[in-house]
Enzyme design. Sequence first.
Site, PDB file in Angstrom:
ATOM      1  CG  ASP A 158      -2.282   0.603   0.939  1.00 27.61           C
ATOM      2  OD1 ASP A 158      -2.304   1.827   0.753  1.00 27.61           O
ATOM      3  OD2 ASP A 158      -3.295  -0.104   0.893  1.00 27.61           O
ATOM      4  CG  HIS A 227      -5.274   3.785   0.645  1.00 31.09           C
ATOM      5  ND1 HIS A 227      -4.713   2.587   0.268  1.00 31.09           N
ATOM      6  CD2 HIS A 227      -6.575   3.704   0.309  1.00 31.09           C
ATOM      7  CE1 HIS A 227      -5.643   1.820  -0.284  1.00 31.09           C
ATOM      8  NE2 HIS A 227      -6.786   2.477  -0.266  1.00 31.09           N
ATOM      9  CB  SER A 548      -9.359   0.672  -0.175  1.00 29.12           C
ATOM     10  OG  SER A 548      -8.589   0.803  -1.330  1.00 29.12           O
TER      11      SER A 548
END
Length: 754
Positions: A158, A227, A548
């Site tokens: 990620d 994220h 996600s």
Amino acid sequence: MSFSSSSRRLCIAWVLLLCLCVLLCRVQGGSSRKLYIVYLGDVKHGHPDHVVASHHDMLTDLLGSKEESVASVVYNYKHGFSGFAAMLTLEQAKQLAEFPEVVRVHRSKTHTATTTRSWDFLGLDYQTPASGLLHGSNYGGDCVQKNYGEDVIIGVVDSGIWPESRSFSDEGYGPIPSRWKGKCEVGPDWGINNCSRKIIGARFYTAGVSDESLKIDSLSPRDRHGHGTHCASTAAGSAVEVASFNGLAQGVARGGAPRACIAVYKTLWVTDDGRATGSTVGLLAAIDDAIYDGVDVLSLSLNDMEENSFGALHAVQKGITVVYTSGNNGPRPQTVRNTSPWVITVAASKVDRSFPTVITLGNKHQVVGQSLYYQAKNSSGSSFTDLLFTNLPCTADVLNGTDVRGAILVCLPLPGDQDALTTFRTFAQAAQYVRNGGGSSLIFAQYTTDNLGITTLPVCQGIACVLVDLDTAEKIGKYMEVTSSPVAKIEPARTVTGKQILGATVASFSSRGPSHDYPDIIKPDIAAPGANILAAVGDSYEFMSGTSMAAPHVSGVVALLKALHPNWSPAAIKSAIITTAHVTDERGMPVLSEGLPRKTADPFDYGGGNINPNGAADPGLVYDIDARDYNKFFRCNIVRRTNVSCDATKLPANQLNLPSIAVSELKHPVTMWRTVKNVGEVDSVYHAEVHSPSGVRMEVEPLVLVFNSTNIVHSFKVKLSPMWKLQGDYTFGSITWRKDHKAVRIPIAARMTI
Ligand SMILES: *[C@@H]1O[C@H](CO)[C@@H](O)[C@H](O)[C@H]1NC(C)=O
Ligand SMILES: *[C@@H]1O[C@H](CO)[C@@H](O)[C@H](O)[C@H]1NC(C)=O
Ligand SMILES: *[C@@H]1O[C@H](CO)[C@@H](O)[C@H](O)[C@H]1NC(C)=O
Ligand SMILES: *[C@@H]1O[C@H](CO)[C@@H](O)[C@H](O)[C@H]1NC(C)=O
Ligand SMILES: *[C@@H]1O[C@H](CO)[C@@H](O)[C@H](O)[C@H]1NC(C)=O
């Protein structure tokens, strides 16, 4: 003499020409060289150094010198699989593809994080308040597993991680698992002590990333986007640190593995427009390293390309479960991505009315919307304030000049079929207007709060932003019509926790099947919570939405299952998750799927259904797959240049023992086999419950499976026959093996064609 001198001159001329050519070719080649991925299959030379040497031998053959070969390679893939990434011209790439040992050559592309529309991109400051307002809560939810994923390593590929977050505290952790071979790469803002007994490894991959991104981001595993931290803490955030947002979301079930270790692979980099993207050469390098390092689970909340699916294939062959997102391009069909049969493809669901917000009208009637509105701790509580309302949609033009001081502004839905972005913009303008004008709240109506408009709850700092559906807006409107000075009071949102996940609706943004690449495989595989998920970002906690957020929930559950059943294969783990999923809520009502129109969810929305971690821990039977069968599938269906003998008479996808069956072109009766292995009570008798897809006759044989200590594995035959000759749409059914209260269910999809 004259001959020799002229020949010498000719020779010099030739040399000059050659030099010029080399120069020119270099310049030309240089400008058109691109990053290519050259895939060579399994590692065939024991030591990684030998693998690298073999790559350079090959490239030297092509490029003419060892120096050129070394200069053009950016990554050698040498642990989990063999291959390399190099700067090549199209011509060179084509030549390489003809080498006998080369399986495939393709261009590096960009992959992106799979969060939904972010509130930030509208330029509004919807950041959460300082972390001081957060209070901890106990690890919530239903998970009965008490192992918490201890000693299991989740590799999170990620945008990096924020090691200072309380979610990654390693307090009370034992030593790092001895099998771990990973690294802690350092950088300007990342010291060796940023790795811990929780974050046991961290690497980053810069090749193919834009200079712009490398400038904005940190050249280290540190997460400058948010994220990666969000996903990592959703999968494996430490238990005691599961925080709430101003008291909201306390105890929301989130199925993570709080004692699992995290290995960070940063392949996503912040772009100047605030997204997180990376190159696929780096992604493959991360997967190759993760295989070497010894992760048990790989969690990828990003859009990968099918051509890179060999990376995950090799990981799965090494016993690593690979979890991918399905993408956020729903609710249109055929939008699901990352659909290789060896990975778990995760759809996003949302808990309906997860943050109900009560609006009390002046006549004491109460209506309910949804918001993330909370009460400041020192405030004296809500009070009645004026309701304002225009007959027109709340655009900036319409609102201009309206005095909203102290008032609640009610906004009606936009007329006609507005797209989500327009709805979104209007909402943002109205919220801005109310806040700047000193208003107290915004009540924003959409045709239905669960459809294509605003599907994730906004955090409106300073004011209450409540989303309501049309019915609710009408009730407020009627009250306002009959009252000369209408007032209302908005209570802080409440959190609905726990059981609702059972019947959670598939979110409209979640990408839908069937798979474009493999129509004879049901994808996505499973749905998990992915809307309004609270998790760590930097030192604070924020809500994010997207597939996600759903994938790391599944990665967490996989870690729990690994800890419980260390010897289960990735296929067995996936089977346990799919066959035990919920397709109804606690009242027996079917799970729904958002979209226009809203409908009962089918396997192309959620695969097996909504994830059921407790069920998956004890599935009774599993549909296992020998990883070599995946290899055959890959060789026969993806790389057609192959040594493997492929049986063209069989539906390729149906040769795999998947916990699902899809037939995309049912013209004639087809027969398939499935094999189940008993992993529950030794002496068990299972009975088949068969629900044929409509228009299809489905026969299962035998209908009873008897297991004992010698008969652990049974095969059964499934025959699908079209009942009519017509060009149909997909219809759905299921096969459930039942024993007492245990149900092992697989979804079936079939489409009749002529
Ligand atoms: C991480 O490393 C940086 C730089 O070395 C240091 O300033 C910071 O305190 C470290 N954080 C943790 C959690 O160790
Ligand atoms: C609550 O506290 C904040 C910060 O301490 C302050 O700015 C605000 O005015 C207070 N609100 C009330 C209603 O007292
Ligand atoms: C609001 O109206 C005034 C004059 O009526 C105009 O000058 C101003 O630009 C308008 N503002 C917006 C945001 O449209
Ligand atoms: C293909 O098969 C032949 C003979 O079976 C073998 O020698 C060769 O190495 C194989 N090629 C690959 C790429 O596996
Ligand atoms: C298991 O069942 C099979 C078939 O009914 C039978 O032949 C076998 O003896 C059984 N094994 C045991 C240990 O009971």
